[in-house]
Design a protein around this motif. Structure first.
Motif, PDB file in Angstrom:
ATOM      1  N   LEU A   1      -0.036   3.221  -1.559  1.00 36.88           N
ATOM      2  CA  LEU A   1       0.392   3.667  -0.228  1.00 36.88           C
ATOM      3  C   LEU A   1       1.006   2.525   0.572  1.00 36.88           C
ATOM      4  O   LEU A   1       2.031   2.699   1.223  1.00 36.88           O
ATOM      5  N   GLN A   2       0.386   1.355   0.521  1.00 39.03           N
ATOM      6  CA  GLN A   2       0.929   0.203   1.245  1.00 39.03           C
ATOM      7  C   GLN A   2       2.322  -0.146   0.735  1.00 39.03           C
ATOM      8  O   GLN A   2       3.242  -0.377   1.520  1.00 39.03           O
ATOM      9  N   LEU A   3       2.482  -0.184  -0.580  1.00 35.40           N
ATOM     10  CA  LEU A   3       3.794  -0.482  -1.174  1.00 35.40           C
ATOM     11  C   LEU A   3       4.832   0.561  -0.777  1.00 35.40           C
ATOM     12  O   LEU A   3       5.970   0.226  -0.433  1.00 35.40           O
ATOM     13  N   ALA A   4       4.443   1.829  -0.830  1.00 34.49           N
ATOM     14  CA  ALA A   4       5.381   2.907  -0.527  1.00 34.49           C
ATOM     15  C   ALA A   4       5.845   2.859   0.925  1.00 34.49           C
ATOM     16  O   ALA A   4       7.035   3.035   1.207  1.00 34.49           O
ATOM     17  N   ILE A   5       4.928   2.611   1.844  1.00 39.68           N
ATOM     18  CA  ILE A   5       5.295   2.545   3.261  1.00 39.68           C
ATOM     19  C   ILE A   5       6.228   1.372   3.512  1.00 39.68           C
ATOM     20  O   ILE A   5       7.244   1.500   4.198  1.00 39.68           O
ATOM     21  N   ARG A   6       5.910   0.220   2.935  1.00 44.34           N
ATOM     22  CA  ARG A   6       6.788  -0.953   3.096  1.00 44.34           C
ATOM     23  C   ARG A   6       8.182  -0.670   2.558  1.00 44.34           C
ATOM     24  O   ARG A   6       9.188  -0.981   3.197  1.00 44.34           O
TER      25      ARG A   6
END
Length: 144
Positions: free
Chosen positions: A118-123
């Motif tokens: 999720l963190q990677l996708a949002i970034r």
């Protein structure tokens, strides 16, 4: 590209009791998570659609930083969301033991992988949808 790699981390063969047709939660068309069982009584498809909407809302809200996304325990779930002092926690995804068994992982391991994805996708979403990205794409005749 980061979303595809994050989604690949979770791909494992389905096990009995888990959906043979997993729901992929995507952000702007890019796969982020694979879910083989919803954490509650709703359908897998409805759960996936609701999660996609929530993820897009968070990705567009620049006041919510991906680095502040965290995991906490609220038995029988591991919750992924935003938890800030002085405000109500904002849960995004709940992971239970049954979901984790679908990937032959512990609840904590699956929640940790989901958190990272999720963190990677949002970034990545924010990079791809930034003004700079739009200007570069416009200059070379592409659309982000």
């Amino acid at each position: 590209m980061a979303q595809v790699q994050a989604a690949e981390v979770l791909k494992k063969p389905a096990i009995p009791g888990c959906s043979q047709d997993p729901q992929v939660i995507a952000l702007a068309g890019e796969p982020v998570l694979e879910v083989r069982r919803p954490p509650a009584g709703e359908s897998l498809r409805a759960y996936g659609e609701r999660q996609e909407e929530a993820l897009l809302e968070i990705a567009k809200d620049h006041a919510l930083q991906p680095s502040r996304l965290q995991r906490w325990e609220d038995a029988p779930f591991s919750i992924i969301g935003f938890k800030q002092p002085g405000s109500q926690p904002r849960a995004l995804i709940a992971v239970d033991d049954k979901q984790a068994r679908c990937f032959e992982l512990s609840r904590e391991e699956l929640a940790g992988r989901y958190l990272t994805a999720l963190q990677l996708a949002i970034r990545q979403y924010r990079v791809n949808h930034s003004l700079t990205s739009w200007l570069k794409a416009t200059a070379i005749g592409e659309h982000p």
